[in-house]
Design an enzyme around this catalytic site. Structure first.
Site, mmCIF file in Angstrom:
data_model
loop_
_atom_site.group_PDB
_atom_site.id
_atom_site.type_symbol
_atom_site.label_atom_id
_atom_site.label_comp_id
_atom_site.label_asym_id
_atom_site.label_seq_id
_atom_site.Cartn_x
_atom_site.Cartn_y
_atom_site.Cartn_z
ATOM 1 N N CYS A 1 -41.918 7.487 34.668
ATOM 2 C CA CYS A 1 -43.175 6.742 34.654
ATOM 3 C C CYS A 1 -42.902 5.254 34.426
ATOM 4 C CB CYS A 1 -44.143 7.343 33.649
ATOM 5 S SG CYS A 1 -45.861 6.795 33.889
ATOM 6 N N HIS B 1 -44.472 12.525 35.883
ATOM 7 C CA HIS B 1 -43.960 13.060 34.615
ATOM 8 C C HIS B 1 -43.393 14.463 34.838
ATOM 9 C CE1 HIS B 1 -45.460 10.084 31.665
ATOM 10 N NE2 HIS B 1 -46.411 9.868 32.566
ATOM 11 N N GLU C 1 -42.044 16.311 32.665
ATOM 12 C CA GLU C 1 -42.363 17.113 31.479
ATOM 13 C C GLU C 1 -43.808 17.591 31.474
ATOM 14 O OE1 GLU C 1 -43.641 12.983 30.211
ATOM 15 O OE2 GLU C 1 -42.184 13.890 31.570
#
Length: 204
Positions: free
Chosen positions: A79, A184, A186
């Site tokens: 990001c 992202h 995650e």
């Protein structure tokens, strides 16, 4: 072992949890020796470019990151962390980045005027190159999660994936051992975990 750089910016512990989910050891750290001794490095980031770069430079970890990248250690920016890899950002001014990837960061509003900014949500990846090692377990069209108002530009040579949001925006880049994901991993479910797993398999 993966070092997740802690310089006061980023979703550090959700990232650490993602590495735990794939059975990989990760440490959240701002210690130079731990970062230098790690097998690979993650540069996370949320918020404003200028503030994040100032905090990274204040810790001296900008130089550590550049040194390790130049030695060939795998590095991934996520990001805002990806945007910091570039030469410059034009977010509320003009600010220098780490220059680990050639290019500049500009407002999405410059190219996508009729869509909601920031771009928030799931969007599909369109591969521009098929040999990027972090994508070896996923396929063209897989969805990942974005939250951003700025995008990387003037980086055709390093762009490995784009996403469509009113225009084709840079989604991922690679310059040798340096990788960047605008999305992202995650927060991207199984697809994101596969990307992190592939990153962990890259050898220096």
């Amino acid at each position: 072992m993966t070092a997740i750089i802690d310089y006061g910016v980023g979703n550090l512990y959700s990232l650490k949890s993602s590495f735990a989910a794939i059975g990989e050891q990760a440490v959240v750290t701002g210690e130079e020796n731990e970062i230098r001794n790690a097998d690979r490095i993650i540069l996370p980031g949320v918020g404003a470019f200028s503030d994040a770069m100032e905090k990274l430079r204040r810790t001296g970890l900008d130089r550590v990151l550049i040194d390790e990248a130049e030695k060939g250690k795998p590095v991934m920016g996520i990001c805002l962390g990806m945007q910091m890899l570039f030469d410059k950002s034009y977010e509320y001014g003009e600010y220098d980045g780490l220059s680990l990837v050639r290019g500049k960061v500009r407002p999405i509003a410059d190219v996508s005027k009729n869509l909601k900014i920031p771009q928030i949500g799931w969007n599909s990846l369109i591969f521009k190159k098929t040999d990027c090692p972090i994508f070896k377990y996923i396929k063209d069209g897989d969805f990942v999660y974005f939250v951003h108002s700025y995008y990387a530009d003037e980086c055709t040579e390093s762009t490995v994936a784009v996403t469509e949001y009113g225009a084709l925006l840079t989604a991922a880049v690679q310059n040798k051992n340096v990788f960047g994901c605008q999305f992202h991993p995650e927060k991207s479910g199984d697809t994101g975990l596969k990307i992190l797993k592939a990153f962990c398999e890259i050898q220096e």
